[in-house]
Design a protein around this motif. Sequence first.
Motif, PDB file in Angstrom:
ATOM      1  N   SER A   3       5.013  -1.023  -1.099  1.00 47.28           N
ATOM      2  CA  SER A   3       4.012  -0.295  -1.883  1.00 47.28           C
ATOM      3  C   SER A   3       3.489  -1.170  -3.029  1.00 47.28           C
ATOM      4  O   SER A   3       2.295  -1.158  -3.318  1.00 47.28           O
ATOM      5  CB  SER A   3       4.588   1.011  -2.415  1.00 47.28           C
ATOM      6  N   GLU A   4       4.364  -1.939  -3.667  1.00 45.54           N
ATOM      7  CA  GLU A   4       3.913  -2.840  -4.731  1.00 45.54           C
ATOM      8  C   GLU A   4       2.948  -3.894  -4.188  1.00 45.54           C
ATOM      9  O   GLU A   4       1.967  -4.248  -4.838  1.00 45.54           O
ATOM     10  CB  GLU A   4       5.103  -3.544  -5.408  1.00 45.54           C
ATOM     11  N   ARG A   6       0.764  -3.573  -2.088  1.00 42.77           N
ATOM     12  CA  ARG A   6      -0.552  -2.979  -1.793  1.00 42.77           C
ATOM     13  C   ARG A   6      -1.289  -2.558  -3.069  1.00 42.77           C
ATOM     14  O   ARG A   6      -2.375  -2.025  -3.012  1.00 42.77           O
ATOM     15  CB  ARG A   6      -0.394  -1.752  -0.872  1.00 42.77           C
ATOM     16  N   GLN A   7      -0.716  -2.831  -4.237  1.00 40.12           N
ATOM     17  CA  GLN A   7      -1.323  -2.382  -5.493  1.00 40.12           C
ATOM     18  C   GLN A   7      -2.703  -2.992  -5.751  1.00 40.12           C
ATOM     19  O   GLN A   7      -3.514  -2.389  -6.445  1.00 40.12           O
ATOM     20  CB  GLN A   7      -0.412  -2.722  -6.677  1.00 40.12           C
ATOM     21  N   PHE A   8      -2.956  -4.186  -5.239  1.00 39.44           N
ATOM     22  CA  PHE A   8      -4.206  -4.895  -5.530  1.00 39.44           C
ATOM     23  C   PHE A   8      -5.226  -4.721  -4.405  1.00 39.44           C
ATOM     24  O   PHE A   8      -6.305  -5.307  -4.451  1.00 39.44           O
ATOM     25  CB  PHE A   8      -3.894  -6.376  -5.760  1.00 39.44           C
ATOM     26  N   ASP A   9      -4.924  -3.866  -3.431  1.00 41.98           N
ATOM     27  CA  ASP A   9      -5.848  -3.649  -2.317  1.00 41.98           C
ATOM     28  C   ASP A   9      -7.198  -3.094  -2.772  1.00 41.98           C
ATOM     29  O   ASP A   9      -8.188  -3.216  -2.055  1.00 41.98           O
ATOM     30  CB  ASP A   9      -5.241  -2.722  -1.276  1.00 41.98           C
ATOM     31  N   PHE A  10      -7.260  -2.503  -3.971  1.00 37.04           N
ATOM     32  CA  PHE A  10      -8.539  -1.974  -4.460  1.00 37.04           C
ATOM     33  C   PHE A  10      -9.603  -3.057  -4.595  1.00 37.04           C
ATOM     34  O   PHE A  10     -10.789  -2.766  -4.645  1.00 37.04           O
ATOM     35  CB  PHE A  10      -8.358  -1.226  -5.793  1.00 37.04           C
ATOM     36  N   TRP A  11      -9.193  -4.326  -4.632  1.00 35.45           N
ATOM     37  CA  TRP A  11     -10.130  -5.445  -4.799  1.00 35.45           C
ATOM     38  C   TRP A  11     -10.652  -5.960  -3.457  1.00 35.45           C
ATOM     39  O   TRP A  11     -11.596  -6.735  -3.417  1.00 35.45           O
ATOM     40  CB  TRP A  11      -9.439  -6.556  -5.579  1.00 35.45           C
ATOM     41  N   ILE A  12     -10.057  -5.540  -2.355  1.00 35.28           N
ATOM     42  CA  ILE A  12     -10.468  -6.023  -1.034  1.00 35.28           C
ATOM     43  C   ILE A  12     -11.856  -5.479  -0.709  1.00 35.28           C
ATOM     44  O   ILE A  12     -12.133  -4.302  -0.918  1.00 35.28           O
ATOM     45  CB  ILE A  12      -9.445  -5.609   0.039  1.00 35.28           C
ATOM     46  N   GLY A  13     -12.733  -6.378  -0.228  1.00 39.00           N
ATOM     47  CA  GLY A  13     -14.079  -5.964   0.147  1.00 39.00           C
ATOM     48  C   GLY A  13     -15.089  -7.056  -0.145  1.00 39.00           C
ATOM     49  O   GLY A  13     -14.721  -8.202  -0.404  1.00 39.00           O
TER      50      GLY A  13
END
Length: 141
Positions: A3-4, A6-13
Amino acid sequence: YLSEARQFDFWIGEWDVKNTQGQPAGKSKIDLILSDCIIYENWTSALPNIYSGKSFNLYNGVTKKWMQTWVDDKGGVLEFIDGEYKDNKLTFVTRPGANNQITRLTFFNLNPNLVRQLFEVTNDDGKTWTTTTDLYYNRVK
């Protein structure tokens, strides 16, 4: 650990990046690579001074902290360590450099289509911080 990581997945795109005045600063494409272990950035600045770079971001399972290595086409290298995700933001710092300068890099997860990237520096062990770069990532995809 998963889970840690995946914390920065908000930047993917894919992103159009603008400065605080709303002027184009560049474009960035962020992907997951190496079995989803690395968040990989491809950056190209806007005209007139084309500048490109890449960053490799990962959650270190040993230190339990995020880290980023940035490299660019001008020979620049930045190594950010001790990254922590808290209060919808991921914050990294560099080790002290020349003149005891530390750079702090913060990514604010403002909403699914907007990320703020803030660079700040200190020369007094974090008592005062000066903004050097403040950018807004606007999602294209």
